[in-house]
Write an enzyme that holds these catalytic residues in place. Structure first.
Site, PDB file in Angstrom:
ATOM      1  N   LYS A   1      11.607   4.942   2.890  1.00  0.00           N
ATOM      2  CA  LYS A   1      11.794   3.708   3.665  1.00  0.00           C
ATOM      3  C   LYS A   1      13.169   3.726   4.339  1.00  0.00           C
ATOM      4  O   LYS A   1      13.310   3.414   5.520  1.00  0.00           O
ATOM      5  CB  LYS A   1      11.655   2.479   2.765  1.00  0.00           C
ATOM      6  CG  LYS A   1      10.240   2.265   2.256  1.00  0.00           C
ATOM      7  CD  LYS A   1       9.272   1.981   3.382  1.00  0.00           C
ATOM      8  CE  LYS A   1       7.832   2.001   2.947  1.00  0.00           C
ATOM      9  NZ  LYS A   1       6.882   2.019   4.070  1.00  0.00           N
TER      10      LYS A   1
ATOM     11  N   SER B   1      11.186  -2.124   2.990  1.00  0.00           N
ATOM     12  CA  SER B   1      11.116  -2.758   1.675  1.00  0.00           C
ATOM     13  C   SER B   1      12.498  -3.198   1.215  1.00  0.00           C
ATOM     14  O   SER B   1      13.510  -2.555   1.545  1.00  0.00           O
ATOM     15  CB  SER B   1      10.557  -1.738   0.682  1.00  0.00           C
ATOM     16  OG  SER B   1      10.754  -2.181  -0.636  1.00  0.00           O
TER      17      SER B   1
ATOM     18  N   TYR C   1       9.973   7.240  -2.964  1.00  0.00           N
ATOM     19  CA  TYR C   1       9.338   6.201  -2.128  1.00  0.00           C
ATOM     20  C   TYR C   1      10.405   5.392  -1.392  1.00  0.00           C
ATOM     21  O   TYR C   1      10.340   5.204  -0.176  1.00  0.00           O
ATOM     22  CB  TYR C   1       8.470   5.268  -2.993  1.00  0.00           C
ATOM     23  CG  TYR C   1       8.132   3.980  -2.290  1.00  0.00           C
ATOM     24  CD1 TYR C   1       7.206   3.970  -1.255  1.00  0.00           C
ATOM     25  CD2 TYR C   1       8.767   2.775  -2.618  1.00  0.00           C
ATOM     26  CE1 TYR C   1       6.919   2.793  -0.569  1.00  0.00           C
ATOM     27  CE2 TYR C   1       8.490   1.603  -1.948  1.00  0.00           C
ATOM     28  CZ  TYR C   1       7.564   1.614  -0.923  1.00  0.00           C
ATOM     29  OH  TYR C   1       7.290   0.452  -0.245  1.00  0.00           O
TER      30      TYR C   1
HETATM   31  P1  NAD Z   1      -1.755  -0.280   0.892  1.00  0.00           P
HETATM   32  O1  NAD Z   1      -1.804   1.018   0.172  1.00  0.00           O
HETATM   33  O2  NAD Z   1      -2.722  -1.336   0.508  1.00  0.00           O
HETATM   34  O3  NAD Z   1      -1.920  -0.023   2.470  1.00  0.00           O
HETATM   35  C1  NAD Z   1      -1.463   1.147   3.101  1.00  0.00           C
HETATM   36  C2  NAD Z   1      -2.603   1.656   3.961  1.00  0.00           C
HETATM   37  O4  NAD Z   1      -2.170   2.844   4.643  1.00  0.00           O
HETATM   38  C3  NAD Z   1      -3.838   2.043   3.146  1.00  0.00           C
HETATM   39  O5  NAD Z   1      -4.979   1.451   3.736  1.00  0.00           O
HETATM   40  C4  NAD Z   1      -3.895   3.573   3.253  1.00  0.00           C
HETATM   41  O6  NAD Z   1      -5.223   4.032   3.239  1.00  0.00           O
HETATM   42  C5  NAD Z   1      -3.205   3.817   4.570  1.00  0.00           C
HETATM   43  N1  NAD Z   1      -2.531   5.112   4.726  1.00  0.00           N
HETATM   44  C6  NAD Z   1      -1.603   5.679   3.920  1.00  0.00           C
HETATM   45  N2  NAD Z   1      -1.211   6.855   4.446  1.00  0.00           N
HETATM   46  C7  NAD Z   1      -1.883   7.013   5.616  1.00  0.00           C
HETATM   47  C8  NAD Z   1      -1.898   7.997   6.627  1.00  0.00           C
HETATM   48  N3  NAD Z   1      -1.146   9.101   6.542  1.00  0.00           N
HETATM   49  N4  NAD Z   1      -2.716   7.842   7.690  1.00  0.00           N
HETATM   50  C9  NAD Z   1      -3.511   6.740   7.796  1.00  0.00           C
HETATM   51  N5  NAD Z   1      -3.528   5.766   6.879  1.00  0.00           N
HETATM   52  C10 NAD Z   1      -2.719   5.904   5.801  1.00  0.00           C
HETATM   53  O7  NAD Z   1      -0.257  -0.811   0.802  1.00  0.00           O
HETATM   54  P2  NAD Z   1       0.364  -2.196   1.265  1.00  0.00           P
HETATM   55  O8  NAD Z   1       0.818  -2.899   0.054  1.00  0.00           O
HETATM   56  O9  NAD Z   1      -0.533  -2.882   2.204  1.00  0.00           O
HETATM   57  O10 NAD Z   1       1.656  -1.683   2.018  1.00  0.00           O
HETATM   58  C11 NAD Z   1       1.713  -1.519   3.413  1.00  0.00           C
HETATM   59  C12 NAD Z   1       3.093  -0.987   3.798  1.00  0.00           C
HETATM   60  O11 NAD Z   1       4.079  -1.891   3.344  1.00  0.00           O
HETATM   61  C13 NAD Z   1       3.432   0.364   3.161  1.00  0.00           C
HETATM   62  O12 NAD Z   1       4.165   1.133   4.099  1.00  0.00           O
HETATM   63  C14 NAD Z   1       4.295  -0.016   1.979  1.00  0.00           C
HETATM   64  O13 NAD Z   1       5.179   1.006   1.623  1.00  0.00           O
HETATM   65  C15 NAD Z   1       5.043  -1.218   2.552  1.00  0.00           C
HETATM   66  N6  NAD Z   1       5.546  -2.125   1.509  1.00  0.00           N
HETATM   67  C16 NAD Z   1       4.669  -2.641   0.590  1.00  0.00           C
HETATM   68  C17 NAD Z   1       5.138  -3.484  -0.411  1.00  0.00           C
HETATM   69  C18 NAD Z   1       4.210  -4.065  -1.443  1.00  0.00           C
HETATM   70  O14 NAD Z   1       4.672  -4.593  -2.437  1.00  0.00           O
HETATM   71  N7  NAD Z   1       2.899  -4.017  -1.275  1.00  0.00           N
HETATM   72  C19 NAD Z   1       6.507  -3.811  -0.454  1.00  0.00           C
HETATM   73  C20 NAD Z   1       7.355  -3.276   0.494  1.00  0.00           C
HETATM   74  C21 NAD Z   1       6.860  -2.435   1.483  1.00  0.00           C
HETATM   75  C1  UD1 Z   2       8.173  -2.718  -7.326  1.00  0.00           C
HETATM   76  C2  UD1 Z   2       8.743  -1.382  -6.923  1.00  0.00           C
HETATM   77  C3  UD1 Z   2       9.496  -1.542  -5.611  1.00  0.00           C
HETATM   78  C4  UD1 Z   2       8.582  -2.158  -4.540  1.00  0.00           C
HETATM   79  C5  UD1 Z   2       8.080  -3.496  -5.078  1.00  0.00           C
HETATM   80  C6  UD1 Z   2       7.159  -4.203  -4.135  1.00  0.00           C
HETATM   81  C7  UD1 Z   2       9.153  -0.283  -9.091  1.00  0.00           C
HETATM   82  C8  UD1 Z   2      10.187   0.245 -10.022  1.00  0.00           C
HETATM   83  N1  UD1 Z   2       9.618  -0.901  -7.983  1.00  0.00           N
HETATM   84  O1  UD1 Z   2       9.241  -3.584  -7.485  1.00  0.00           O
HETATM   85  O2  UD1 Z   2       9.975  -0.299  -5.154  1.00  0.00           O
HETATM   86  O3  UD1 Z   2       9.292  -2.337  -3.329  1.00  0.00           O
HETATM   87  O4  UD1 Z   2       7.362  -3.256  -6.302  1.00  0.00           O
HETATM   88  O5  UD1 Z   2       5.908  -3.578  -4.146  1.00  0.00           O
HETATM   89  O6  UD1 Z   2       7.963  -0.123  -9.304  1.00  0.00           O
HETATM   90  N2  UD1 Z   2       6.942  -6.578 -14.706  1.00  0.00           N
HETATM   91  C9  UD1 Z   2       6.615  -6.759 -16.041  1.00  0.00           C
HETATM   92  N3  UD1 Z   2       5.446  -6.245 -16.506  1.00  0.00           N
HETATM   93  C10 UD1 Z   2       4.565  -5.563 -15.707  1.00  0.00           C
HETATM   94  C11 UD1 Z   2       4.897  -5.396 -14.343  1.00  0.00           C
HETATM   95  C12 UD1 Z   2       6.101  -5.902 -13.873  1.00  0.00           C
HETATM   96  O7  UD1 Z   2       7.376  -7.366 -16.797  1.00  0.00           O
HETATM   97  O8  UD1 Z   2       3.528  -5.099 -16.195  1.00  0.00           O
HETATM   98  C13 UD1 Z   2       8.191  -7.161 -14.190  1.00  0.00           C
HETATM   99  C14 UD1 Z   2       9.181  -6.142 -13.630  1.00  0.00           C
HETATM  100  O9  UD1 Z   2      10.041  -5.670 -14.627  1.00  0.00           O
HETATM  101  C15 UD1 Z   2       9.888  -6.982 -12.574  1.00  0.00           C
HETATM  102  C16 UD1 Z   2       8.809  -7.955 -12.082  1.00  0.00           C
HETATM  103  O10 UD1 Z   2       7.843  -7.997 -13.112  1.00  0.00           O
HETATM  104  O11 UD1 Z   2      10.932  -7.716 -13.130  1.00  0.00           O
HETATM  105  C17 UD1 Z   2       8.148  -7.516 -10.795  1.00  0.00           C
HETATM  106  O12 UD1 Z   2       7.685  -6.186 -10.932  1.00  0.00           O
HETATM  107  P1  UD1 Z   2       6.814  -5.454  -9.804  1.00  0.00           P
HETATM  108  O13 UD1 Z   2       5.686  -6.323  -9.413  1.00  0.00           O
HETATM  109  O14 UD1 Z   2       6.490  -4.082 -10.308  1.00  0.00           O
HETATM  110  O15 UD1 Z   2       7.775  -5.373  -8.552  1.00  0.00           O
HETATM  111  P2  UD1 Z   2       9.277  -4.785  -8.455  1.00  0.00           P
HETATM  112  O16 UD1 Z   2       9.770  -4.264  -9.726  1.00  0.00           O
HETATM  113  O17 UD1 Z   2      10.095  -5.815  -7.778  1.00  0.00           O
END
Ligand code: NAD
Ligand code: UD1
Length: 336
Positions: free
Chosen positions: A152, A124, A148
């Protein structure tokens, strides 16, 4: 290739499975469904028109994972499985460290034992902390503000050390910026439990009338209009980035930002959503959210140079696809 996708039933994993199948790979999903539903697996099959193998298992369960490696000829692993709610990680640090770190180690151990040498890891942009934008892969990482983020950074270090010790191992650490949007079929998308923490699902639920208005966290940041700036990336672009990373994997550790390189403020996103979908999103300003930074966007040039990958879909497509998915969602709980 035969790819093991952990967390493949989740938001990013399910879209990536579609992209993998479309690129000609076979997919085995391992997911314990702690934050997703088995019906996502059916939707992947429906969209791609191809079969996949699904196991409901926990990736921290080394016996179950080893059985998979024993029974299938796995060519590579994409490790999405993880817990991802920042606030919850502060309340339940042990769950986050255990789930996210142990799952990485169990997989790395199985890879070593069964001679699987390709691994792609979901990292991330949070590992950059409050560095100066744009974030470049060569920057020193800064401490994150929550467990969290630390899981990572730690997983990145663990995989880097393993690759240093084993010259045959190929690892790609993908640092995602802000994934939003949905598959254009409207079948797959992001459906968080309860009130969303992230901006786009909050906006779609306000547009739908499930939530009354958006609370914009702060309007006094040093940004274009005072609201937070992020690098939103369409989830299908992100999914295609994984296919590019896998197809170009060579020995050693490779780190890539997966973002668009473009910063968008909260207000810019809200207005883009209103225009793209011809719908109003009421909002008010409230105080800053603790732990937020002003700006976060990628220097995305390394992925373009080395993987030949760039994000193609713009903010309008992200807003349109997110809204199409939200409209199709059946609301079991309207009173979140
Ligand atoms: P998500 O929660 O939709 O998907 C994660 C999946 O992993 C889920 O289906 C959950 O059931 C499964 N899971 C969790 N722990 C498990 C375990 N121990 N064994 C088997 N399955 C397990 O989340 P996502 O948004 O699709 O994120 C996927 C990956 O990307 C995660 O590692 C997350 O940290 C990373 N990531 C997500 C974002 C974001 O904004 N969505 C940003 C940066 C990184
Ligand atoms: C969040 C996570 C970050 C993760 C990323 C992607 C936090 C503090 N950080 O980041 O660790 O990697 O998501 O999943 O949660 N905002 C509003 N109102 C809302 C929601 C968000 O104003 O109700 C604003 C936030 O202040 C920010 C932007 O929208 O400026 C994006 O927010 P968000 O979608 O939560 O993502 P990140 O803060 O980038």
């Amino acid at each position: 290739m035969n790819i093991l996708v952990t967390g493949g039933a989740g938001y990013i994993g399910s879209h990536t499975c579609v992209a993998l199948l479309e690129a000609g790979h076979s997919v085995i999903i391992a997911d314990n469904l702690c934050n997703s539903k088995a019906e996502n697996v059916k939707k992947i099959i429906k969209i791609a028109g191809q079969e996949i193998t699904f196991y409901e298992i926990d990736v921290t369960d080394s016996q179950a994972i080893e059985a998979l490696f024993k029974n299938y000829k796995i060519d590579g692993v994409i490790h999405f499985a993880g817990l991802k709610a920042v606030g919850e990680s502060v309340e339940k640090p042990l769950s986050y460290y255990y789930n996210n770190i142990v799952s990485t180690m169990v997989l790395a151990k199985a890879c070593e034992k069964y001679n699987v040498n390709k691994l792609v890891f979901s990292s991330s942009a949070t590992v950059y902390g409050d560095n100066t934008v744009p974030f470049v892969e060569t920057m020193n990482l800064l401490p994150t503000t929550n467990p969290y983020g630390e899981t990572k950074a730690m997983s990145e270090r663990i995989l880097t050390d393993i690759a240093k010790a084993n010259p045959a191992f190929s690892v790609s650490l993908l640092r995602y910026f802000n994934p939003v949007g949905a598959h254009e079929s409207g079948l797959l998308g992001e459906a968080p439990n309860g009130v969303p923490n992230n901006l786009m699902p909050f906006v779609t639920q306000v547009a739908k009338g499930k939530l009354d208005k958006l609370r914009v966290f702060g309007n006094d940041y040093p940004t274009v209009d005072g609201t937070g700036v992020r690098d939103y990336i369409h989830v299908m672009d992100l999914a295609e980035g994984h296919v590019a990373a896998l197809n170009n994997l060579t020995k050693g550790v490779h780190i890539y930002n997966l973002g668009t390189g473009q910063g968008t403020s909260v207000l810019e996103l809200v207005h883009a959503f209103e225009e793209a979908n011809d719908i109003e999103v009421p909002y008010e300003f409230i105080e800053r959210r603790p732990g937020d930074i002003a700006s976060c966007y990628a220097d995305a040039s390394k992925a373009e140079r080395e993987l030949g990958w760039t994000a193609k879909r713009d903010i309008v497509a992200m807003c349109r696809d997110a809204w199409r998915f939200e409209k199709k969602l059946k609301d079991l709980v309207e009173t979140d």
